[in-house]
Design a protein around this motif. Structure first.
Motif, PDB file in Angstrom:
ATOM      1  N   ALA A  82       0.844  -1.202   0.000  1.00  0.00           N
ATOM      2  CA  ALA A  82       0.000   0.000   0.000  1.00  0.00           C
ATOM      3  C   ALA A  82       0.873   1.243   0.000  1.00  0.00           C
ATOM      4  O   ALA A  82       0.617   2.213  -0.734  1.00  0.00           O
ATOM      5  CB  ALA A  82      -0.914  -0.009   1.217  1.00  0.00           C
ATOM      6  N   THR A  92       1.015   4.148  -3.148  1.00  0.00           N
ATOM      7  CA  THR A  92       0.674   5.552  -2.939  1.00  0.00           C
ATOM      8  C   THR A  92       1.912   6.442  -2.865  1.00  0.00           C
ATOM      9  O   THR A  92       1.792   7.651  -2.675  1.00  0.00           O
ATOM     10  CB  THR A  92      -0.133   5.712  -1.635  1.00  0.00           C
ATOM     11  OG1 THR A  92       0.598   5.060  -0.584  1.00  0.00           O
ATOM     12  CG2 THR A  92      -1.497   5.070  -1.750  1.00  0.00           C
ATOM     13  N   LEU A 100       2.163   9.885  -4.388  1.00  0.00           N
ATOM     14  CA  LEU A 100       1.261  10.905  -3.838  1.00  0.00           C
ATOM     15  C   LEU A 100       1.937  11.700  -2.736  1.00  0.00           C
ATOM     16  O   LEU A 100       1.725  12.897  -2.608  1.00  0.00           O
ATOM     17  CB  LEU A 100      -0.019  10.252  -3.298  1.00  0.00           C
ATOM     18  CG  LEU A 100      -0.840   9.457  -4.309  1.00  0.00           C
ATOM     19  CD1 LEU A 100      -2.055   8.846  -3.631  1.00  0.00           C
ATOM     20  CD2 LEU A 100      -1.273  10.376  -5.461  1.00  0.00           C
ATOM     21  N   TYR A 127       5.565   3.031 -11.619  1.00  0.00           N
ATOM     22  CA  TYR A 127       4.444   2.078 -11.559  1.00  0.00           C
ATOM     23  C   TYR A 127       4.692   0.848 -12.421  1.00  0.00           C
ATOM     24  O   TYR A 127       4.328  -0.270 -12.042  1.00  0.00           O
ATOM     25  CB  TYR A 127       3.132   2.771 -11.959  1.00  0.00           C
ATOM     26  CG  TYR A 127       2.532   3.547 -10.810  1.00  0.00           C
ATOM     27  CD1 TYR A 127       2.178   2.893  -9.624  1.00  0.00           C
ATOM     28  CD2 TYR A 127       2.340   4.920 -10.883  1.00  0.00           C
ATOM     29  CE1 TYR A 127       1.660   3.596  -8.560  1.00  0.00           C
ATOM     30  CE2 TYR A 127       1.814   5.627  -9.823  1.00  0.00           C
ATOM     31  CZ  TYR A 127       1.481   4.963  -8.660  1.00  0.00           C
ATOM     32  OH  TYR A 127       0.969   5.649  -7.598  1.00  0.00           O
TER      33      TYR A 127
END
Lengths: 246, 292, 321
Positions: C23, C27, C30, C161
């Protein structure tokens, strides 16, 4: 139809014939003993049957199918399994995984994980190895490692089982256990060819015996015939006198 | 003499020159692998150290590169000998069996590669450096060769042969060969096995160092230059048969000549040619030309 | 009983930790700085190579040094299809091409060489890196007359990613292969290849397929990594060091556990990224020293694993007693 048949099977290493023009026939359901002094070519013959080497010249047939140029894994999937003179277990894997590998990849090609496990547990039970199912195989005693090899071979669901000196290095009680095991495997309908030096075992469990010497077949017959054969006695007594001493 | 014959002679001398250097390097590696059982990935670094030491001794102190041979050779021998006595001997004591030792020693030699190469970077800098020595023409039958080429050729093949005779004839040499054949029996027969192994490692390193001293006369030097010679040495010892000293010597000469021939056609293809031959050989005859 | 092995209590805690880390990674763009995104991309790159290496070499015991070859092929796929003048194919397709091209080479090389035993296989794979590099170098210089190829710029978050996606894929592949029938075949080969073949395992096929799978991830990782480099040439794309680093990272981390190679890769790659630019020589020097000391004084966790690999390298078939 013979389950296993060889014609003029020959294998040279360098200039030396390790196996020299050997003919043999094995009937369904038999226990055949393969004996002879050290260096007679017994293990080489096993290696030829199980396709570690290819005979040149010579033909080997399994249930009338020519298997001379097959690969070891194909031989196994056709229904021939073997054990090794020097045990070749998967030492770092647990006992059960050794057997599961055989169950997965042996004769029948698609086996579910659950079935492989179930069959393996049954085999371990049959072999008396249930207690050590999760022990790494290298930690077993030699006798148990040899039993594990048999279990692994049986897990491939063979019709023909090649046992290479299963009793070497075992004590009296273990030898008796191994003899019982062979009889019981025979009762399952599996044909057995066994290399053995322990004469007591050979004489008691074999239906027929083939004698190799310097790569050639010198005699063949029932245990009684072999025990009284002059050429065999000459070969054995001429070399070292350990026949029947164990 | 006709042009074509001069060309062929040029390629032959060039090939033998390169081959002589390769032979020295590969014999060194073969000793370390065949007897001391260390596949030494830092082998090429000893060449680099030999070459840079010569450059420094010649340009700074003014010592003739051929004199450097007798200074640098023994010093690198000592370094190799001590490395084996400490590092590799300790590894062999700790390893439960021969396989574990072989694996840990390969990895330790990677470590040495990093250490030596980066010490050299700190000491000598990352730039290419070169010096000139005996760089004048000598005429042989009408063909002109630079003198240093001929000197390198003579010395490398000479040292290779002397070393081979040393192995074949002297008591220490026989001890080394016995140890290569069968360490256990050799030690029973009174060969001090640890000393012999360290000697072999030292000799192997010294031969790399000597090759570096000689070849530094002809090529620009850089601390990263060693690795390609490690690779070539591996190719040669596979060509000659892993662990075979005469195989390494002859394999080195053969590879050098092939290299020179290919270079005369297209220089950028020589490494590719080595690999092609090498991989073909691995596929067809993995035991090497002279392997049993 | 055996099938319940993986449902034990011990499975949950690492599972939860994995989820938290995952997780965090998803993220990261961000809340993380650009520097951190780039850093983690690099760590993931090494982790991908190391886990891919263990996937083949760790399980079968065949020590491959071809990592740099497959990684480089991936880099070249990007150089060819994602030039600075504009992408000729979508990036993900190029990543796929990089992976597939490496797979095909691995398949061919494997079919030729995986019948070789031990050290010869290792040396061959090592040679493969330099052979491809030299041939490509000759082709670029003599045929194409191209010194460097410039690659288009790609957004750093996008690279991150894709790298993360590959990491998840390679970890899942590793996780499931280890537990599958196929993984059992590979471990059997690693333990005793001869016995494995006599038990119905098509050892050549298993080795080649795994080698190709492992090469796929190396090639795909190379393809996406290339978009981080502004330009490449054969010498930049095929660095022999890339073949060795995953071996060292895997051995430090330990190959017995699925997280071992990742931990080894992350630690080393982190140190490399933070120290190398400032103190390049000193870093590499200490890397060598640490390596030698670790081999000498940290034998547990190293030797047992090395042994298996080495048994294969030296081609020795030792008897278990």
């Amino acid at each position: 139809m013979y389950i296993l048949e060889g014609e003029g099977v020959t294998k040279y290493f360098g200039g030396l014939a390790a196996v020299d023009g050997v003919d043999f026939r094995v009937d369904q359901g038999e226990v055949v003993g393969l004996i002879g002094p050290n260096g007679a070519g017994k293990t080489t013959l096993f290696n030829l049957i199980s396709a570690t080497y290819s005979p040149k010249p010579g033909i080997i047939r399994f249930k009338d199918i020519d298997i001379t140029h097959k690969k070891p894994y194909q031989i196994c999937r056709m229904g021939i399994a073997r054990t090794f003179q020097m045990v070749k277990i998967f030492g770092n894997l647990p006992v059960i995984e050794n057997v599961r590998a055989g169950a997965f990849f042996g004769k029948s090609t698609s086996v579910s994980s659950a079935n492989a496990t179930k069959d393996s547990l049954e085999l371990l039970e049959y072999m008396g190895l249930s207690q050590v199912a999760n022990t790494p195989a290298r930690d077993l005693t030699l006798a148990n490692q040899k039993r594990l090899e048999v279990a692994r071979a049986l897990a491939t669901k063979p019709e023909l089982l090649l046992l290479d000196e299963m009793m070497a290095g075992l004590n009296q009680a273990e030898v008796a256990g191994a003899m019982q095991l062979i009889t019981s495997i025979k009762d399952r309908g599996i044909t057995i060819v066994m290399i053995e030096h322990v004469m007591k075992a050979i004489m008691n469990v074999c239906d027929r015996i083939i004698v190799l010497h310097h790569g050639k077949k010198i005699a063949e017959g029932t245990p009684q015939e072999i025990a009284t054969s002059e050429s065999v006695i000459e070969v054995y007594l001429g070399e070292d006198h350990h026949a029947g001493s164990e | 003499m006709p042009e074509s014959i001069v060309n062929i002679l040029d390629i032959a001398i060039g090939g033998l020159l390169l081959g002589g250097i390769y032979a020295l390097i590969a014999m060194g590696m073969s000793l370390q692998y065949g007897v001391a059982r260390v596949l030494n990935f830092s082998h090429g670094e000893f060449i680099m150290v030999g070459a840079f030491s010569t450059l420094t001794l010649y340009t700074v102190v003014g010592i003739n590169p051929l004199i450097c041979l007798v200074i640098i050779g023994p010093v690198i021998f000592l370094i190799g000998f001590l490395l084996h006595r400490t590092l590799f001997h300790q590894l062999s004591l700790r390893a439960p069996n021969a396989d574990a030792y072989a694996a840990s020693s390969i990895l330790a030699s990677f470590g040495l590669l990093f250490i030596i190469q980066n010490l050299a970077l700190l000491g000598w800098g990352a730039d290419y450096q070169a010096y000139t020595y005996l760089n004048f023409g000598v005429s042989i039958g009408g063909a002109i060769f630079s003198a240093n080429k001929l000197v390198i050729l003579g010395f490398s093949i000479g040292i290779g042969l002397i070393f081979y005779i040393f192995l074949a004839r002297t008591r220490t040499g026989k001890g080394i060969r016995a140890a290569a054949q069968d360490p256990a029996t050799a030690s029973l027969m009174g060969v001090n096995i640890n000393r012999v192994l360290a000697l072999c490692f030292g000799f192997g390193a010294a031969m790399a160092g000597i090759a570096g001293v000689l070849y530094s006369m002809r090529i620009p030097l850089n601390p990263a230059m060693g690795t390609q010679y490690t690779i070539i040495a591996i190719i040669v010892i596979v060509l000659g048969g892993l662990g075979s000293i005469p195989g390494a010597f002859i394999g080195g000469l053969i590879l050098g000549i092939i290299g020179e021939v290919v270079t005369s056609i297209d220089p950028s293809l020589s490494m590719a040619a080595y690999y092609f031959i090498f991989m073909l050989l691995l596929l067809v005859r993995p035991k090497g030309i002279f392997g049993k | 009983m055996d099938t319940t092995r993986f449902k034990s209590k011990g499975f949950y805690i690492p599972g939860i930790i994995t989820l938290i880390i995952f997780a965090g990674l998803v993220t990261l763009p961000l809340f993380g700085s650009l520097y951190n995104v780039i850093l983690i991309t690099t760590l993931l790159m090494y982790a991908n190579l190391t886990v891919s290496w263990v996937l083949f070499s760790g399980l079968t015991g065949y020590m491959s040094l071809a990592t740099a070859a497959f990684f480089g092929v991936g880099i070249y796929a990007s150089a060819l299809f994602l030039p600075i003048t504009g992408a000729e194919l979508p990036i993900l397709v190029v990543v796929l091409i990089g992976g597939l091209a490496s797979s095909i080479i691995a398949f061919g090389a494997g079919a030729l060489t995986l019948r070789l035993r031990g050290i010869y296989f290792t040396i061959f794979t090592f040679g493969l890196v330099v052979l491809i590099m030299e041939l490509l170098n000759w082709w670029e210089l003599s045929v194409n007359k191209i010194l460097n190829r410039y690659i288009m710029l790609v957004d750093n978050n996008y690279i991150f990613y894709v790298m993360l996606g590959l990491f998840v894929l390679v970890m899942l592949t590793f996780f499931f292969i280890r537990r599958s029938k196929f993984g059992l075949a590979m471990r059997s080969i690693g333990e005793n290849e001869e016995a494995a073949s006599h038990m119905g395992i098509n050892v050549t096929m298993v080795k080649i397929v795994t080698f190709a799978i492992s090469a796929f991830f190396m090639g795909a990782t190379g393809a996406i990594w290339a978009t981080k480099l502004s330009y490449i040439n054969p010498h930049e794309a095929f660095k022999v060091l890339i073949s060795f680093l995953p071996v060292l990272m895997a051995i430090f981390g330990g190959m017995g556990h699925i997280y071992g190679p990742v931990i080894g890769a992350v630690i080393f790659a982190y140190l490399q990224e933070t120290l190398q630019t400032k103190f390049s020589e000193i870093y590499m020097l200490s890397f060598g020293v640490v390596l030698v000391l670790a081999i000498l004084y940290m034998p547990h966790g190293l030797v047992g694993l090395i042994q298996k690999v080495w048994r294969r390298i030296s081609g020795g078939k030792r008897v278990h007693t």
